[in-house]
Structures are given as structure tokens and as C-alpha cells.
Scaffold this motif. Structure first.
Motif, short mmCIF file in Angstrom:
data_model
loop_
_atom_site.label_atom_id
_atom_site.label_comp_id
_atom_site.label_asym_id
_atom_site.label_seq_id
_atom_site.Cartn_x
_atom_site.Cartn_y
_atom_site.Cartn_z
N ASN A 104 0.87 -1.18 0.00
CA ASN A 104 0.00 0.00 0.00
C ASN A 104 0.91 1.23 0.00
OD1 ASN A 104 -2.35 1.49 0.03
ND2 ASN A 104 -2.82 1.14 2.19
N ASP A 107 -0.65 8.89 -1.43
CA ASP A 107 -0.98 9.47 -2.74
C ASP A 107 0.08 10.45 -3.24
OD1 ASP A 107 -1.47 11.53 -1.01
OD2 ASP A 107 -3.60 11.72 -1.46
N GLY A 123 -1.76 5.25 3.19
CA GLY A 123 -2.70 5.38 2.08
C GLY A 123 -4.10 5.22 2.60
N HIS A 210 -9.52 -0.25 -1.66
CA HIS A 210 -9.05 1.08 -1.27
C HIS A 210 -10.16 2.08 -1.64
CE1 HIS A 210 -4.97 -0.62 -0.96
NE2 HIS A 210 -5.29 -1.26 -2.07
N ARG A 229 -7.88 -4.36 -6.47
CA ARG A 229 -6.62 -5.04 -6.72
C ARG A 229 -6.83 -6.22 -7.68
NH1 ARG A 229 -3.28 -3.40 -1.96
NH2 ARG A 229 -1.94 -5.24 -2.12
N SER A 289 0.20 -0.83 -9.72
CA SER A 289 -0.29 -0.25 -8.47
C SER A 289 0.34 1.09 -8.14
CB SER A 289 -0.06 -1.24 -7.32
OG SER A 289 1.32 -1.57 -7.21
N HIS A 290 1.67 1.19 -8.26
CA HIS A 290 2.31 2.44 -7.81
C HIS A 290 1.95 3.62 -8.70
CE1 HIS A 290 5.38 0.96 -10.72
NE2 HIS A 290 5.63 2.24 -10.93
N PHE A 293 -1.69 4.57 -7.16
CA PHE A 293 -1.69 5.11 -5.80
C PHE A 293 -1.23 6.57 -5.76
CE2 PHE A 293 -1.10 0.64 -3.97
CZ PHE A 293 -2.35 0.60 -3.39
#
Length: 438
Positions: A104, A107, A123, A210, A229, A289-290, A293
Motif C-alpha cells: 500500500n 498518494d 494510504g 481502497h 486489486r 499499483s504504484h 496510488f
């Protein structure tokens, strides 16, 4: 005295006596010994993204940019060790190249890994904790110049405290992270009426991996953000050029221009925020993902944030809205609302309770003091714990009852750094001065 250092927001600055730039942990230890010899305090500084004075170093400033390498990767266990000065924006692509990811993220990805964990960066998502909960080991320099390691099984108390240590216990040199196999996030942004969002936010936080939302106080709409996810091999559908242009209107030069107008003509701010709320339109995309986020924050702002018990969120947000309306406060940035699970890190803002984080912002050129103090007082009345890297005025006496392990942390600090070698004005305020500090 050297040049003046300023943090990202421009609200904190220092003119260090000298700057040390260690290239390895041994040099970092030598720098600490040198500071002690000269009767100076020493602080590590990363990217300067804290809004508080946590990293302000009027004595010796340790620039961590030379300690930013990858030490080891074990794809089998997911354990990754990096030097403490590595920024998240560099770490994330390195992990992806090894088929791994952080479980996780917050932002913003400008912080160093050590700065992010030390201030409690988090996060959103009730099943995934803040960055500190992903740490499995630390190497750090203590005030006597010794280089030590700690984990859940070695110097366990130091580990429990130093994962969110605010720089008070020592200077981190290496961090071992528990990473997960690379994964993809499907993101969905949806506008919703404020009333519906407040009514449904607990349910949405439970349902989604999330969930977070943004609320411009002068508007009747929120932007809700939901991430799901997906496995690593899922086809990507990254954000397109049109959506990027929308982002530019809302968070880039377009929003900067609107805020400059609002600074000169405050009466226009409610209209500006309603326009910004409408411009944040519905969209969906899928990416690593990164890349989902973290988002770009080009417009400078000031920020405070408090963690309150999750179940009090609706009540607290309504109270902030009532105060803004009653006082005709002009707020040009949105409230940001996120959720996190309980954890066991001593000074984590989510220590032993599921939490709702409410962040309040103001454009850096506009008055913020009255608004920030009102938010602090309102959220404090719900047991709010301030983010260690974001603005607040609280001191040790006000913070102590909000943390079950506060006295344990301070007692540990007093043992490992009795002279306050790693202290500064901010730490003296929030923890109390070290017992032998001059």
C-alpha cells in the motif's frame, strides 16, 4: 552558516551550521559522532515533504541523497532492503522490475522511504496498513554513534518505536520492507452528492480494497475514488491523454491560476471550488499499483491531517462543514478522507484503532491559521491524532493521552538519546525535551 534549506511547502526553513552527505552507513555514524563532539544537534533530511518542522536542522543537516541504493532483493520472500534515502518514486519502479510492489502507498511518492515511515505516511484501505507496517527491519545510527539493527525479534522495543520515530531515536540508514508480488489496480473515480457519500462512506470503505474521497467544502459534490486489486498479469488500460488534461485543469497550472485569482479576490473562491468539483469527472483506468496510488501535486499547499476513530467520521465532517459555513471561511482546496486498519506501531496515528483520516489543505498563498486551528480543535474533540509530518500546534501534554504507548516512546527516547542529539524545536514540543538536553 550555509545556504537556507526550505521544505516543499515553504513554511519551514533552516540555515544549518554544516551539511553532511554520507555515502554509506559508516560515514553517517561518523557524522553523528562529529556533531556530538562539536556540541551540535543533527537531523537527517530527505525530500522535505513534511509540513512540520520534523526535519529542520539548525545544527548539522544530514543530506540522505547519497544513501539511496538498493541493497538486496529476495523475490521468494518478498523482503527488500534499501538505503534509507531512496525516494519512493525511485523505489517503486525498481520493485516493479523485480516483479514486486509495496502493499500500500500514500498518494504522493516524493518522500524518501525513511521519511515516509518515520512520519507515519499512509494510504487508504481497511485491509492494508500504512507504510510503517510493511517494515521488517531497520539499521540506524544511535546518539552514541553506534550502528545497530532492529526487528520484531532484535531490539523489539526500538523496532516498535522507530518505525514511526519522527527522527527522535536515531538516523535510519537501511530499511527492510515486506513487499508483495506486483499487482494492478483498477481505479474508478465517481462524482457523488455529499449527502450520499457521508451516508455510504463506511460501507464503501468496507466494500472496496481502497476507498477515499475529496470534498470541496463550498460544493455539494464529492469525488469518490475506488481501487480494486487485480493480479499482476492483468492487461493495463492506463489513464489517457484526455484524462491527463483534466488532471491539469484540476491539479496543475489551471488550478494554480484559479487559486491565484482566489487569493486576490476571496469572494470568488466558492465558485472556483464548485467549478473544480465539477471538473473532477468520472473515469476508469487500470495500471500498475504504484502508478495509481500516487498522483502529481504541482500546486503548492499547506496541509494538516488527523486520524479519528473510524465510526466518528460522519459526525466530524459535518462539524467541519458547519464551522466553515458559520464563519464564511474561504477554502480553495478539498478535504481528503481516507481509511486505515489498526496497527501496533507505538506512535502510529492508527495505533490500536481503525481510523478515518481527515486532511485539510489551503493554497500556500492564502490565510490558513483560523481554518487549520478550527479543524484541529474539532478533530481533537473526537480524539484526533495529528499526522507527524503535517501541520498542527499540539504539544506533549495534549498528545500523551491520545497514545497508549506515548510514555513508553518518550522513555525509550530518553534512554537512547538522553542529550537530545536528534532533537529540534518540533520534537521538543511534541515529545518534551530530552532529560540532558542543553
Amino acid at each position: 552558516m550555509g545556504s537556507v534549506w526550505r521544505n516543499w511547502a515553504g513554511n519551514e526553513q533552516a540555515s544549518p551550521v554544516r551539511v553532511e552527505r554520507p555515502a554509506d552507513p559508516a560515514e553517517a555514524a561518523a557524522a553523528v559522532k562529529g556533531a556530538v563532539r562539536d556540541g551540535l544537534r543533527i537531523k537527517a533530511v530527505g525530500s522535505g515533504h513534511s509540513f512540520t518542522g520534523a526535519a529542520v536542522a539548525p545544527g548539522v543537516q544530514m543530506d540522505m541523497s547519497g544513501l539511496s541504493g538498493l541493497v538486496s532483493v529476495d523475490r521468494g520472500t518478498g523482503l527488500v532492503t534499501v538505503e534509507a534515502g531512496m525516494p519512493l518514486w525511485q523505489l517503486n519502479p525498481v520493485l516493479a522490475a523485480h516483479g514486486l510492489a509495496m502493499e500500500n502507498l500514500g498518494d504522493i511518492d516524493r518522500q524518501t522511504i525513511s521519511g515516509a515511515i518515520s512520519t507515519g505516511t499512509h494510504g487508504s484501505g481497511l485491509r492494508y496498513g500504512g507504510i510503517a507496517t510493511q517494515v521488517r527491519g531497520l539499521e540506524m545510527v544511535l546518539a552514541d554513534g553506534s550502528l545497530v539493527t532492529c526487528s520484531a525479534t532484535e531490539r523489539a522495543d526500538l523496532f516498535a518505536a522507530a518505525r514511526v520515530g519522527i527522527g527522535a531515536l536515531g538516523i535510519l540508514t537501511k530499511v527492510t520492507l515486506q513487499c508483495v508480488p506486483s499487482f494492478v489496480l483498477h481505479a474508478r473515480d465517481t462524482g457523488m452528492p455529499v449527502a450520499e457519500t457521508l451516508e455510504r462512506m463506511q460501507e464503501l470503505a468496507d466494500e472496496n480494497d481502497h476507498f477515499e474521497f475529496f470534498w470541496f467544502p463550498h460544493s455539494d459534490r464529492t469525488l469518490t475514488r475506488r481501487f480494486r486489486r487485480l493480479p499482476g498479469g492483468t492487461p493495463l488500460k492506463p489513464i489517457g491523454d484526455f484524462a491527463r488534461r483534466l488532471d491539469e485543469r484540476v491539479s496543475g497550472t489551471g488550478f494554480e491560476a484559479l487559486n491565484r485569482i482566489g487569493t486576490r479576490l476571496p469572494a470568488l473562491i466558492p465558485g472556483i471550488t464548485r467549478f473544480a468539483a465539477r471538473a473532477m469527472s468520472a473515469r476508469e483506468w487500470t495500471d500498475l499499483s504504484h502508478r495509481v496510488f500516487a498522483s502529481v501535486r504541482d500546486v503548492r499547499f499547506l496541509e494538516g491531517e488527523f486520524a479519528i476513530p473510524r465510526e466518528r467520521a460522519q459526525e466530524a465532517l459535518r462539524e467541519i462543514k458547519r464551522w466553515i459555513d458559520a464563519n464564511d471561511e474561504r477554502v480553495s482546496f478539498p478535504l481528503e478522507v481516507r481509511f486505515a486498519p489498526a496497527d501496533d506501531v507505538w506512535l502510529s496515528t492508527a495505533h490500536e484503532r481503525e481510523s478515518c483520516y481527515i486532511a485539510f489543505h489551503q493554497y500556500h498563498r492564502m490565510p490558513h491559521e483560523r481554518y487549520f486551528r478550527a479543524c484541529e480543535d474539532i478533530l481533537g474533540s473526537f480524539g484526533g491524532r495529528p499526522h507527524w509530518g503535517k501541520m498542527h500546534t499540539l504539544g506533549a501534554e495534549q498528545l500523551r493521552p491520545r497514545y497508549a504507548r506515548f510514555d513508553d516512546f518518550v522513555a525509550l527516547r530518553d534512554r537512547v538519546d538522553p542529550a537530545g542529539v536528534f532533537g529540534n524545536a518540533y520534537l521538543d514540543r511534541v515529545l518534551g525535551a530530552a532529560p540532558e538536553a542543553g
